[in-house]
Design an enzyme around this catalytic site. Structure first.
Site, PDB file in Angstrom:
ATOM      1  N   LYS A 140       3.260   6.838 -36.365  1.00 22.53           N
ATOM      2  CA  LYS A 140       4.468   7.603 -36.054  1.00 22.53           C
ATOM      3  C   LYS A 140       4.170   8.707 -35.041  1.00 22.53           C
ATOM      4  CE  LYS A 140       8.095  10.464 -38.126  1.00 22.53           C
ATOM      5  NZ  LYS A 140       8.771  10.881 -39.374  1.00 22.53           N
ATOM      6  N   HIS A 269       7.399 -38.576 -29.453  1.00 18.01           N
ATOM      7  CA  HIS A 269       8.567 -37.721 -29.669  1.00 18.01           C
ATOM      8  C   HIS A 269       8.888 -37.580 -31.149  1.00 18.01           C
ATOM      9  CE1 HIS A 269       9.086 -37.708 -25.368  1.00 18.01           C
ATOM     10  NE2 HIS A 269       9.107 -39.025 -25.357  1.00 18.01           N
TER      11      HIS A 269
END
Length: 507
Positions: A140, A269
């Protein structure tokens, strides 16, 4: 506000100490003072560096079995005070709080403890309180403080120290803050997951180790893989795995997991274009390839058996992108590695996730993975004619393939060999016609073959079409409002049909 900040005091409290010694040595030469707790303080002092004890600063010992050590205003005040605010400076002077410019801290190994099968009390004790609080406080206040929240960040921090000493820029501190919040969010997600116990009361996913790919599904799309692929595979040869490779590899693994017998599959695929189960891996390969030698070009190969030299020589006759196997004989691996870009993977024992999710619209879809594998006991005969033992084996075989094919899907098989499939069609009839045409184009006789469907037949039409081609055994989930019409056709034309009650749609 100064862009660059010098580190004067460092609070260090870590669980993992490997790699820390080089950082300590550099900080010491830069005149940085050390502040630490327990085992870390002893480690620092064992290297010959002076280190002040946290309890000397706070005037409180470590209490409650080590649960409270650093949770004190003199620690958090030193981290969170804003150097440019006069009021903050007055307060830390009033309460004799030293500024802390660097925090090096990691977290108790919560995930490892859960994975070890430890009892709940041991797991609860690995929920870090002080460490996570220090990380958040330092992150922070990144304007003034550097936070190193994991041993994985030791190297970039050491690189900065070696390059310019104990000085960091705001951009560097902000980068470390970002990484720190990644650590804390992942940690909290793991703890939440433990308490949630798989109930799925919320969707939280924090995965580290993002691996940038060459591109996404198409070259103009950015792609990244998040996960630990090395836990499932060892890549022993070939180029970098692409986004589309990963899709095919995932489909290949899902498919091969269905089979216990020696099996070889070829995928394109995400769908199987060839698959066979045989006594040897060479026979399985040859019969899998025979299913569709055209589509096999550029495919992904997968087997559940060790690849020997004879099989490798046959496989090498076609171009393919990826091969996956649990093992390779040394001479087979040497032979297959002759092609520079060919991706060769050794599949490890580890299992993948049991949950699937995908982003869409403005949310996420989550479901359990379809791990159901039907057996003879799951089959219900709905026709007057019973399927033979050989037909039952083929029906179960075909059902595994159709389960792993894109819907709408139809699979035709015989003798534990995929003859053809129709996948990804908007009509089940079209899927069947596609499969029939494909099987005939490669010279297969459909008499005695079986048919599998991933969903019910809303009309008897597919069964009628297949029957006219010689298919006399069918497996499907059932559940259509017109089931009786389909069952009636089977009875009138001598077709054996079993239903499973389980649909296997795959989009």
């Amino acid at each position: 506000m100064s862009e660059s900040k010098r580190i004067k005091t460092a609070l260090i409290s870590v669980y993992h100490k490997d790699g820390l010694d080089a950082i300590l040595a550099k900080l010491h030469t830069e005149g940085v003072e050390f502040l630490s707790t327990g085992g870390t303080r002893h480690f620092i002092e064992s290297l010959g560096y002076p280190c002040k004890a946290v309890e000397d600063l706070t005037t409180y010992p470590s209490i409650l079995g080590g649960r409270v050590k650093t949770l004190h205003p003199k620690i958090f005040g030193g981290i969170l005070c804003r150097r440019e605010l006069e009021e903050d400076q007055k307060q830390i002077a009033q309460y004799e709080i030293p500024e802390i410019d660097l925090v090096i801290v990691d977290l108790y190994p919560f995930e490892d403890t859960v994975a070890s099968g430890a009892e709940e009390q041991a797991i609860i004790e690995k929920i870090d309180i002080g460490g996570i609080s220090l990380i958040r406080a330092a992150a922070k206040n990144f304007n003034d403080v550097v936070i190193v929240a994991s041993k994985h960040q030791y190297k970039p921090f050491l690189d900065i120290l070696n390059e310019k000493g104990a000085v960091t820029t705001r951009d560097e501190r902000r980068w470390f803050a970002r990484e720190a919040f990644a650590v804390s969010s992942h940690y909290d997600s793991a703890i939440w997951g433990y308490f949630d116990g798989g109930e799925g009361t919320a969707f939280r996913c924090a995965v580290e180790d993002g691996h940038p790919l060459r591109y996404g599904e198409n070259p103009h799309q950015k792609g990244t893989f998040y996960g630990k692929l090395e836990e499932m595979f060892e890549q022993v040869h070939g180029k970098e795995i692409s986004y589309n490779n990963l899709l095919d590899i995932n489909a290949a693994v899902d498919l091969i997991e269905e089979f216990d017998e020696t099996t070889f599959a070829i995928l394109k695929h995400n769908n199987a274009c060839g698959l066979a189960s045989r006594a040897t891996v060479l026979e399985a390969w040859k019969d899998a390839l025979a299913g569709d030698p055209v589509s096999a070009f550029g495919g992904v190969l997968v087997t559940n058996a060790t690849v020997d030299r004879a099989t490798a020589e046959e496989i090498n006759k076609i171009f393919f992108e990826v091969i996956i196997a649990p093992a390779y004989d040394a001479d087979a691996l040497e032979f297959l590695s002759q092609k520079k870009n060919r991706i060769i993977l050794i599949r490890k024992e580890g299992k993948g996730s049991t949950v699937q999710f995908r982003s869409l619209l403005n949310g996420v879809l989550v479901q359990d993975k379809d791990t159901r594998i039907e057996t003879r006991n799951d089959l219900k005969q709905v026709s007057e004619k019973a399927a033979t033992d050989a037909e039952i084996e083929d029906l179960l075989f075909a059902n595994k393939i159709v389960k792993n094919s894109k819907s709408n899907a139809i699979v035709l098989a015989k003798g534990k060999q995929l003859l053809a499939s129709g996948v990804g069609q908007t009509s089940r009839v079209d899927a069947l016609k596609q499969a029939i045409e494909k099987a005939k184009s490669f010279g297969f006789d459909l008499h005695g073959a079986v048919m599998a469907s991933d969903a019910f037949f809303p009309f008897p039409d597919c069964v009628e079409i297949a029957d006219k081609e010689g298919v006399k055994a069918v497996i499907q989930p059932g559940g259509s409002v017109k089931d009786e019409l389909t069952f009636q056709y089977c009875n009138e034309h001598g077709v054996a049909m079993v239903v499973t009650g389980i649909r296997h749609f795959k989009h």
